[in-house]
Design an enzyme around this catalytic site. Structure first.
Site, PDB file in Angstrom:
ATOM      1  N   TRP A 159       0.837  -1.204   0.000  1.00  0.00           N
ATOM      2  CA  TRP A 159       0.000   0.000   0.000  1.00  0.00           C
ATOM      3  C   TRP A 159       0.873   1.255   0.000  1.00  0.00           C
ATOM      4  O   TRP A 159       0.415   2.353  -0.301  1.00  0.00           O
ATOM      5  CB  TRP A 159      -0.937   0.013   1.220  1.00  0.00           C
ATOM      6  CG  TRP A 159      -0.264   0.265   2.548  1.00  0.00           C
ATOM      7  CD1 TRP A 159       0.749  -0.466   3.099  1.00  0.00           C
ATOM      8  CD2 TRP A 159      -0.543   1.333   3.480  1.00  0.00           C
ATOM      9  NE1 TRP A 159       1.108   0.057   4.320  1.00  0.00           N
ATOM     10  CE2 TRP A 159       0.336   1.170   4.583  1.00  0.00           C
ATOM     11  CE3 TRP A 159      -1.432   2.398   3.498  1.00  0.00           C
ATOM     12  CZ2 TRP A 159       0.333   2.034   5.687  1.00  0.00           C
ATOM     13  CZ3 TRP A 159      -1.424   3.248   4.603  1.00  0.00           C
ATOM     14  CH2 TRP A 159      -0.547   3.073   5.679  1.00  0.00           C
ATOM     15  N   ASP A 160       2.149   1.083   0.312  1.00  0.00           N
ATOM     16  CA  ASP A 160       3.094   2.203   0.358  1.00  0.00           C
ATOM     17  C   ASP A 160       3.011   3.055  -0.910  1.00  0.00           C
ATOM     18  O   ASP A 160       3.136   4.273  -0.869  1.00  0.00           O
ATOM     19  CB  ASP A 160       4.546   1.689   0.438  1.00  0.00           C
ATOM     20  CG  ASP A 160       4.802   0.742   1.583  1.00  0.00           C
ATOM     21  OD1 ASP A 160       3.851   0.095   2.035  1.00  0.00           O
ATOM     22  OD2 ASP A 160       5.966   0.643   2.007  1.00  0.00           O
TER      23      ASP A 160
ATOM     24  N   GLU B  50       1.207  -2.148  12.967  1.00  0.00           N
ATOM     25  CA  GLU B  50       1.331  -3.614  12.984  1.00  0.00           C
ATOM     26  C   GLU B  50       1.702  -4.153  14.364  1.00  0.00           C
ATOM     27  O   GLU B  50       1.866  -5.368  14.521  1.00  0.00           O
ATOM     28  CB  GLU B  50       2.360  -4.054  11.935  1.00  0.00           C
ATOM     29  CG  GLU B  50       1.871  -3.797  10.513  1.00  0.00           C
ATOM     30  CD  GLU B  50       2.923  -4.079   9.458  1.00  0.00           C
ATOM     31  OE1 GLU B  50       4.114  -4.240   9.813  1.00  0.00           O
ATOM     32  OE2 GLU B  50       2.565  -4.119   8.261  1.00  0.00           O
TER      33      GLU B  50
ATOM     34  N   LYS C 118       3.476   1.570  16.091  1.00  0.00           N
ATOM     35  CA  LYS C 118       4.603   1.488  15.158  1.00  0.00           C
ATOM     36  C   LYS C 118       4.646   2.684  14.207  1.00  0.00           C
ATOM     37  O   LYS C 118       5.708   3.207  13.879  1.00  0.00           O
ATOM     38  CB  LYS C 118       4.458   0.197  14.347  1.00  0.00           C
ATOM     39  CG  LYS C 118       5.605  -0.101  13.420  1.00  0.00           C
ATOM     40  CD  LYS C 118       5.344  -1.395  12.648  1.00  0.00           C
ATOM     41  CE  LYS C 118       6.489  -1.722  11.717  1.00  0.00           C
ATOM     42  NZ  LYS C 118       6.159  -2.810  10.799  1.00  0.00           N
ATOM     43  N   GLN C 119       3.485   3.109  13.732  1.00  0.00           N
ATOM     44  CA  GLN C 119       3.430   4.187  12.723  1.00  0.00           C
ATOM     45  C   GLN C 119       2.035   4.793  12.769  1.00  0.00           C
ATOM     46  O   GLN C 119       1.145   4.227  13.399  1.00  0.00           O
ATOM     47  CB  GLN C 119       3.710   3.613  11.341  1.00  0.00           C
ATOM     48  CG  GLN C 119       2.640   2.657  10.841  1.00  0.00           C
ATOM     49  CD  GLN C 119       3.137   1.710   9.774  1.00  0.00           C
ATOM     50  OE1 GLN C 119       3.614   0.628  10.092  1.00  0.00           O
ATOM     51  NE2 GLN C 119       3.034   2.094   8.520  1.00  0.00           N
TER      52      GLN C 119
HETATM   53  C1  BGC Z   1       5.039  -1.224   7.522  1.00  0.00           C
HETATM   54  C2  BGC Z   1       3.957  -1.362   6.479  1.00  0.00           C
HETATM   55  C3  BGC Z   1       4.596  -1.294   5.108  1.00  0.00           C
HETATM   56  C4  BGC Z   1       5.720  -2.320   4.974  1.00  0.00           C
HETATM   57  C5  BGC Z   1       6.488  -2.166   3.679  1.00  0.00           C
HETATM   58  C6  BGC Z   1       6.089  -2.312   7.306  1.00  0.00           C
HETATM   59  O1  BGC Z   1       7.110  -2.166   8.242  1.00  0.00           O
HETATM   60  O2  BGC Z   1       4.498  -1.361   8.819  1.00  0.00           O
HETATM   61  O3  BGC Z   1       3.014  -0.319   6.621  1.00  0.00           O
HETATM   62  O4  BGC Z   1       3.635  -1.512   4.137  1.00  0.00           O
HETATM   63  O5  BGC Z   1       6.643  -2.142   6.017  1.00  0.00           O
HETATM   64  O6  BGC Z   1       7.118  -0.926   3.615  1.00  0.00           O
END
Ligand code: BGC
Length: 773
Positions: free
Chosen positions: A357-358, A488, A601-602
């Protein structure tokens, strides 16, 4: 965190050889041209620690997943862009003693990546164990003018050596991925051809049957005189080479020019592949290193013309932003809608080089604003092409009637990952894919995209949301159970605010799109409803029900939406109180402890606040930011960019700047201690966003461009450029704000809340402001 990259405005520079940092530097100095790319490995033999990496966009292997207890719906394989043949190899021997920086004494080592021209240069002096001394300058590029071509110029000077220099210039196809699930090799040789100074190697991937052919031609000059390949060419399984031998004396100069051409069955039929590569290689050799480089650097100059960001007065910030832009441009050129932007691009193996999804959430805006419109459109078409697969993905999980669930991780539309919770339950990505359609149309005004492409994708996603929620008697509302949000560090939660919000938003937006199509393209729309058996009345009636009755967890006392049900049962302790030795927590804590903790985490709830800024006032944003940011550990590279922008929106200049620097120099300073795995390419899109939205305060509302720039205290000036609806603007903020329209298209812009018109080829100058407004 490391601090060994020298700050410079246009270059990435490493001085002195530190074998301990070699993998990090191999990532940082990577080069690519959107079709092929490679880590900055040495041309000559290196027996020290290294990840040899050469990657071809779109060429992948479905590596069978490794899971303990198999369950229905698990992805069959983890797709990976394959580590491909290594074509840069030059084995150099001085009287049978091999040049190897792991065993030689190395002096005056430097590696420079010139971002203006994408030229990688390495210089060093080496003393071999026997005392033989040489000086080397190696230059290399992958052409963006001729996407099938690469070239090396390797100049070697003998300081004290008199004797025989032998050179083996090769292509090695016996390559394995370090992250292979079962230690398998994925390439088979199909064909090869060798002549005294050129060699060709064609390989096929197992299972997927991609064919890739590399060709090399090597020229050797001794004190300016061309030397003929003296020995027979050599070949072995998956290996071809050209050999040279010559006598040299102290003071002599030997120059090796190595040309490479490569192509794959993505673009050429298998039967014609080698012939095609031979022709391309011949053309490259005829042009020669300098001409090839001129064409390549001219193209780079053009790219920078529309994409550069300038920062005056802070070399670290300047280098950071250029590095991010540079790497994004090296990774994706947008000329093939089958390709996408992998989280590590061509710089490493982690994340398999496949699509997350990035791309929609973080990269699309950069390409939308700095490249021709088709580039961003191709990113959207990539998902449209995968719609049927997304419907099949949803069917595998038990959904029906055209509901589409796009994969969390994909290369061909199928879900392909090793991790269950992430793969299945991070369904917020479906919302990001829908949002990208809105974002593209809001920015470019290209409403034609809606029929058929945009509508078809939105319909599939809306159908999915409508089936994924359920009615809760207890709550007297619709709920969404068992999801993982962008954070996550929580899995399988109920009523994740962000995911539910994305669902409701998609339904509302699809209704708007239907309204538009009914009015503006009634014939096309009725065709589409037939094609997709769309019962507008009954399906949209349910959507409206959901929109009006969706449940969002809310804390009345704090007046904040909660990330998910029960979030306040957690012990809320600011991340600042964590023992620094325990961070990052994902490297130090058990998974059990992480899942139970409050640490985020984000951006999760705040991701919605970022996307839906017009739905919340500043005070509401401030309350949410002050609750969530202090417990966010920013352990995803995608985190700090969003927090920088939000901090600026609520006037927190220092926080915005801190978060910005973190995203801009994430890899250059190795903040997360993982640059050795490859660069965080998709987060680089986030860095660009963080720049233009934090310092430029850029936004587009109902097709109207808004700017709210502020100049951070430590900078003298900054400037960025954007394409906007046919115009090309340069926004320069220093002692005054100057906006130059470099195009013949006039645009209206709202600056600090006031409406202005930028005439065609016009200029606008306003007094500057130094705080976020
Ligand atoms: C992030 C995800 C991301 C993935 C790939 C993960 O560490 O939590 O949001 O899609 O990395 O960049």
């Amino acid at each position: 965190m490391k601090n060994y990259i020298i700050h410079s405005e246009w270059q990435v520079i490493e001085e002195g050889f530190n074998p301990g940092y070699n993998r990090i530097s191999e990532s940082l100095f990577s080069i690519g041209n959107g079709h092929t790319g490679q880590r900055a490995n040495f041309e000559e033999t290196y027996s020290g620690d290294s990840l040899k990496g050469n990657y071809m966009a779109g060429v992948y292997y479905p590596d069978k997943t490794r899971v303990g207890w198999w369950k229905n719906g698990y992805p069959e394989y983890f797709a990976k862009i394959l580590n491909a043949a290594n074509w840069i190899g030059l084995r150099i021997r001085l009287d049978e003693e091999e040049l190897d920086l792991a065993t030689a004494e190395v002096e005056d080592f430097s590696r420079v990546l010139d971002m203006r021209t994408a030229l990688l240069t390495r210089t060093f002096k080496a003393q071999l164990p026997s005392g033989k001394k040489i000086e080397v300058k190696a230059e290399r590029f992958l052409s963006i003018a001729e996407k099938e071509v690469g070239a090396i110029r390797y100049s070697l000077k003998s300081v004290n050596f008199d004797g025989t220099l032998s050179l083996c210039s090769f292509i090695d196809g016996d390559i394995a991925n370090e992250d292979s699930n079962y230690d398998e090799k994925f390439w088979m040789e199909t064909e090869k051809d060798v002549a005294p100074d050129k060699a060709f190697l064609c390989m096929e991937t197992k299972k997927t049957s991609f064919f890739v052919c590399h060709g090399i031609e090597t020229h050797l000059y001794h004190n300016g005189e061309k030397v003929k390949a003296a020995r027979q060419p050599y070949s072995d399984e998956k290996f071809v080479a050209n050999n040279f031998e010559l006598g040299v004396s102290a003071g002599d100069e030997v120059v090796i020019e190595k040309y490479m051409a490569v192509n794959s069955s993505l673009y050429q039929s298998r039967q014609k592949l080698m012939l095609h590569v031979k022709v391309k290689l011949g053309e490259a050799v005829a042009a020669g290193f300098d001409k090839l480089f001129d064409a390549h650097s001219e193209k780079w100059e053009k790219r920078w013309e529309t994409a550069d960001i300038m920062v005056k007065g802070d070399a670290a910030a300047q280098q950071g932003i250029r590095f991010n832009i540079f790497q994004l441009m090296q990774t994706y050129s947008g000329d093939d809608e089958r390709l996408n932007v992998g989280p590590k691009g061509f710089t490493g193996e982690k994340y398999g080089g496949v699509t997350y999804w990035d791309t929609e959430a973080y990269c699309l805006p950069f390409f939308m604003a700095t490249a021709p419109q088709l580039v961003a459109k191709n990113l959207l078409l990539y998902r449209h092409k995968h719609l049927q697969k997304a419907i099949e993905n949803a069917q595998k999980l038990g959904f029906s009637d055209g509901a589409a669930l796009y994969p969390m991780v994909t290369i061909n539309g199928e879900e392909c990952h090793n991790e269950w919770e992430i793969t299945f339950e991070e369904i917020h990505r479906n919302g990001a894919i829908a949002y990208a359609i809105y974002n593209y149309i809001n920015y470019t005004g290209d409403k034609n995209y809606l029929a058929p492409f945009g509508f078809e994708v939105l319909l599939g996603i809306s159908r999915f949301w409508a089936q994924r929620i359920n009615w809760s008697e207890d709550k007297n509302a619709y709920v969404m159970l068992g999801v993982t949000g962008p954070n996550e560090y929580e899995n399988n939660v109920n009523n994740n605010f962000h995911t539910s919000r994305m669902a409701v938003w998609t339904l509302k937006y699809t209704l708007e799109v239907i309204d538009y199509l009914t009015k503006e393209h009634p014939y096309l729309y009725s065709e589409l409803t037939r094609k997709w058996s769309f019962n507008e009345q009954s399906e949209t009636a349910l959507w409206r029900e959901i929109i009006d009755n969706m449940y969002f967890p809310y804390d009345k006392k704090r007046e904040i939406f909660l990330q998910q049900d029960g979030f306040l049962d957690k012990e809320i302790i600011p991340a600042a109180d964590l023992d620094p030795a325990e961070r990052p927590i994902h490297q130090n804590w058990s998974w059990d402890r992480i899942l139970r903790s409050c640490y985020i985490k984000q951006a999760d709830t705040l991701q919605s606040f970022y996307w839906f800024r017009h739905d919340f006032d500043k005070e509401t944003l401030r309350r949410h930011f002050d609750f969530y940011e202090p417990i966010t550990v920013h352990e995803s590279s995608l985190s700090s960019c969003i927090h920088a922008i939000l901090a600026a929106r609520i006037g927190r200049e220092e926080k915005a700047y801190e978060m910005y620097l973190r995203t801009a120099r994430l890899d250059l300073d190795d903040y997360n201690n993982d640059t050795e795995d490859g660069l965080h390419i998709t987060s680089m899109g986030g860095t660009w966003l963080a720049f233009v939205e934090t310092f430029g305060g850029m936004d587009v509302k109902d097709g109207q461009l808004l700017l709210n720039p502020f100049l951070p205290k430590s900078w003298d000036a900054f400037a960025f450029r954007i394409n906007f609806r046919g115009a090309h603007l340069e926004i320069r903020m220093g002692s005054e704000l100057k906006i130059t329209n470099h195009s013949a298209v006039a645009v209206d812009v709202v600056i600090w809340g006031e409406q202005h018109q930028l005439k065609e080829n016009g200029e606008l100058v306003l007094a500057s402001k130094s705080v976020p407004q």
